[in-house]
Design a protein around this motif. Structure first.
Motif, PDB file in Angstrom:
ATOM      1  N   PRO A  61     105.437 134.235  25.131  1.00 33.58           N
ATOM      2  CA  PRO A  61     105.181 134.322  23.834  1.00 33.58           C
ATOM      3  C   PRO A  61     104.382 135.289  23.709  1.00 33.58           C
ATOM      4  N   PRO A  62     104.780 136.323  22.689  1.00 30.76           N
ATOM      5  CA  PRO A  62     103.657 137.552  22.510  1.00 30.76           C
ATOM      6  C   PRO A  62     102.269 137.158  22.051  1.00 30.76           C
ATOM      7  N   VAL A  63     101.071 137.796  22.579  1.00 26.36           N
ATOM      8  CA  VAL A  63      99.983 137.174  22.245  1.00 26.36           C
ATOM      9  C   VAL A  63      99.208 138.819  21.864  1.00 26.36           C
ATOM     10  N   ASP A  64      98.227 138.830  21.105  1.00 27.55           N
ATOM     11  CA  ASP A  64      97.201 139.794  20.731  1.00 27.55           C
ATOM     12  C   ASP A  64      96.501 140.357  22.051  1.00 27.55           C
ATOM     13  N   ILE A  65      96.173 139.557  22.876  1.00 29.88           N
ATOM     14  CA  ILE A  65      95.182 139.813  24.054  1.00 29.88           C
ATOM     15  C   ILE A  65      95.563 139.145  25.289  1.00 29.88           C
ATOM     16  N   ILE A  66      95.613 139.913  26.468  1.00 31.95           N
ATOM     17  CA  ILE A  66      96.147 139.495  27.800  1.00 31.95           C
ATOM     18  C   ILE A  66      94.670 139.617  28.381  1.00 31.95           C
ATOM     19  N   CYS A  67      94.327 138.432  29.054  1.00 31.16           N
ATOM     20  CA  CYS A  67      92.909 138.705  29.756  1.00 31.16           C
ATOM     21  C   CYS A  67      93.288 137.877  31.441  1.00 31.16           C
ATOM     22  N   GLY A  68      92.559 138.512  32.285  1.00 36.50           N
ATOM     23  CA  GLY A  68      92.953 138.199  33.541  1.00 36.50           C
ATOM     24  C   GLY A  68      91.976 138.703  34.703  1.00 36.50           C
ATOM     25  N   GLY A  69      91.387 137.946  35.373  1.00 37.77           N
ATOM     26  CA  GLY A  69      90.504 138.190  36.521  1.00 37.77           C
ATOM     27  C   GLY A  69      91.473 138.247  37.826  1.00 37.77           C
ATOM     28  N   SER A  70      92.155 139.292  38.197  1.00 37.49           N
ATOM     29  CA  SER A  70      92.820 139.324  39.256  1.00 37.49           C
ATOM     30  C   SER A  70      92.164 138.834  40.598  1.00 37.49           C
ATOM     31  N   PRO A  71      92.714 138.290  41.682  1.00 39.05           N
ATOM     32  CA  PRO A  71      91.745 137.866  42.706  1.00 39.05           C
ATOM     33  C   PRO A  71      91.131 138.972  43.509  1.00 39.05           C
ATOM     34  N   ARG A 103     104.747 144.572  26.058  1.00 38.40           N
ATOM     35  CA  ARG A 103     104.976 145.722  24.717  1.00 38.40           C
ATOM     36  C   ARG A 103     106.108 146.221  24.659  1.00 38.40           C
ATOM     37  N   ALA A 104     106.997 146.419  25.763  1.00 37.62           N
ATOM     38  CA  ALA A 104     108.431 147.096  25.552  1.00 37.62           C
ATOM     39  C   ALA A 104     109.169 145.952  24.633  1.00 37.62           C
ATOM     40  N   ALA A 105     108.934 144.864  24.820  1.00 40.46           N
ATOM     41  CA  ALA A 105     109.744 143.812  23.962  1.00 40.46           C
ATOM     42  C   ALA A 105     109.393 143.679  22.690  1.00 40.46           C
ATOM     43  N   ASP A 106     108.185 143.807  22.459  1.00 41.10           N
ATOM     44  CA  ASP A 106     107.784 144.239  20.937  1.00 41.10           C
ATOM     45  C   ASP A 106     108.158 145.139  20.278  1.00 41.10           C
ATOM     46  N   VAL A 107     108.329 146.458  20.969  1.00 40.85           N
ATOM     47  CA  VAL A 107     108.783 147.580  20.442  1.00 40.85           C
ATOM     48  C   VAL A 107     110.470 147.343  20.101  1.00 40.85           C
ATOM     49  N   THR A 112     105.665 148.578  15.883  1.00 38.80           N
ATOM     50  CA  THR A 112     104.964 149.903  15.984  1.00 38.80           C
ATOM     51  C   THR A 112     103.491 150.159  16.209  1.00 38.80           C
ATOM     52  N   GLY A 113     103.026 151.237  16.699  1.00 38.43           N
ATOM     53  CA  GLY A 113     101.523 151.500  16.524  1.00 38.43           C
ATOM     54  C   GLY A 113     100.909 150.275  16.862  1.00 38.43           C
ATOM     55  N   VAL A 114      99.685 150.217  16.422  1.00 36.50           N
ATOM     56  CA  VAL A 114      98.379 149.236  16.755  1.00 36.50           C
ATOM     57  C   VAL A 114      99.114 147.770  16.585  1.00 36.50           C
ATOM     58  N   SER A 115     100.495 147.585  16.013  1.00 38.45           N
ATOM     59  CA  SER A 115     100.831 146.203  15.881  1.00 38.45           C
ATOM     60  C   SER A 115     101.544 145.763  17.203  1.00 38.45           C
ATOM     61  N   ILE A 116     101.700 146.693  18.132  1.00 42.91           N
ATOM     62  CA  ILE A 116     102.426 146.229  19.504  1.00 42.91           C
ATOM     63  C   ILE A 116     101.576 145.333  20.296  1.00 42.91           C
ATOM     64  N   ARG A 117     101.986 144.268  20.621  1.00 45.00           N
ATOM     65  CA  ARG A 117     101.345 143.209  21.268  1.00 45.00           C
ATOM     66  C   ARG A 117     101.554 143.386  22.919  1.00 45.00           C
ATOM     67  N   PRO A 118     100.705 143.101  23.795  1.00 46.87           N
ATOM     68  CA  PRO A 118      99.243 142.841  23.418  1.00 46.87           C
ATOM     69  C   PRO A 118      98.771 143.989  22.886  1.00 46.87           C
ATOM     70  N   ARG A 119      97.767 143.800  22.023  1.00 45.75           N
ATOM     71  CA  ARG A 119      97.094 145.106  21.532  1.00 45.75           C
ATOM     72  C   ARG A 119      95.711 145.314  22.478  1.00 45.75           C
ATOM     73  N   LEU A 120      95.424 144.290  23.068  1.00 43.93           N
ATOM     74  CA  LEU A 120      94.099 144.272  24.120  1.00 43.93           C
ATOM     75  C   LEU A 120      94.221 143.787  25.138  1.00 43.93           C
ATOM     76  N   LEU A 121      93.645 144.460  26.312  1.00 40.49           N
ATOM     77  CA  LEU A 121      93.724 143.885  27.602  1.00 40.49           C
ATOM     78  C   LEU A 121      92.565 143.759  28.195  1.00 40.49           C
ATOM     79  N   CYS A 122      91.905 142.555  28.914  1.00 40.02           N
ATOM     80  CA  CYS A 122      90.717 142.242  29.359  1.00 40.02           C
ATOM     81  C   CYS A 122      90.910 141.902  31.075  1.00 40.02           C
TER      82      CYS A 122
END
Length: 201
Positions: A61-71, A103-107, A112-122
């Motif tokens: 499911p597309p989301v605006d933000i993807i967060c992750g603390g890789s090991p 992001r490729a799937a959202d395109v 387009t532009g800033v509406s492509i998700r995720p817009r933010l990565l943490c």
């Protein structure tokens, strides 16, 4: 309302921060049974999508933000220092892959532009990331470069001209992509111990 996906979810630290700030945690990726039970109790509406290595970002499911603390074990100064070449810390590249696929799937869906998700990565990790790799600090340079490449522009991130990585920094790529990182210590947010972590957005 902003939505979030949590990779390497653990017991739901990022979803907890999300709901406290009006963000809806939609899904989480975790493989350990006990942490999954904890998050199922506290976030019953959050979908559990399983092992990060088996996920396809285009099908999540597309989301605006993807967060992750890789090991962190391979980056930590207390660990074997295998860095991003290690089996655990190398999972960071899975986080990058999933973001690019989503992001490729959202395109493909016409965004387009800033509406492509995720817009933010943490991304969150130990300060040992600043000194792991060969030469020292190369792993953090790779992290920065791989995240910058999400912008779609060919990017080369140089190492610091002199000395080690600083505890805060930023990068701008064109007019539509920027990155910033800073070391924060949990002792200044109510935890009774020093626990420094790098947070990168």
């Amino acid at each position: 309302m902003l939505t979030m996906g949590s990779l390497f979810d653990g017991i739901g630290g990022f979803p907890l921060a999300a709901v406290r700030n009006g963000i809806v945690p939609v899904w989480a990726s975790e493989i350990e049974a006990f942490p999954i039970r904890v998050t199922q109790k506290h976030f019953p509406d959050m979908i559990h999508v399983g092992d990060i290595t088996k996920l396809n970002g285009a099908k999540l499911p597309p989301v605006d933000i993807i967060c992750g603390g890789s090991p962190c074990q391979d980056l930590s100064v207390a660990g074997p220092r295998s860095g991003l070449a290690g089996a655990r810390s190398g999972l960071f590249m899975e986080q990058i892959r999933i973001v690019k696929e989503m992001r490729a799937a959202d395109v493909q869906r016409g965004r387009t532009g800033v509406s492509i998700r995720p817009r933010l990565l943490c991304w969150e990790n130990v300060p040992g990331a600043f000194s792991s790799g060969s030469p020292k600090g190369e792993d953090f340079r790779i992290v920065l470069e791989e995240i910058c490449k999400i912008s779609g522009c060919p990017v080369h991130v140089p190492r610091p001209h002199t000395g080690p990585w600083q505890p805060a920094g930023r990068i701008r790529v064109g007019d539509s992509f920027s990155l910033a990182f800073r070391v924060l210590d949990a002792q200044y947010w109510g935890l009774a111990q020093r626990r420094a972590r790098v947070f990168l957005i």
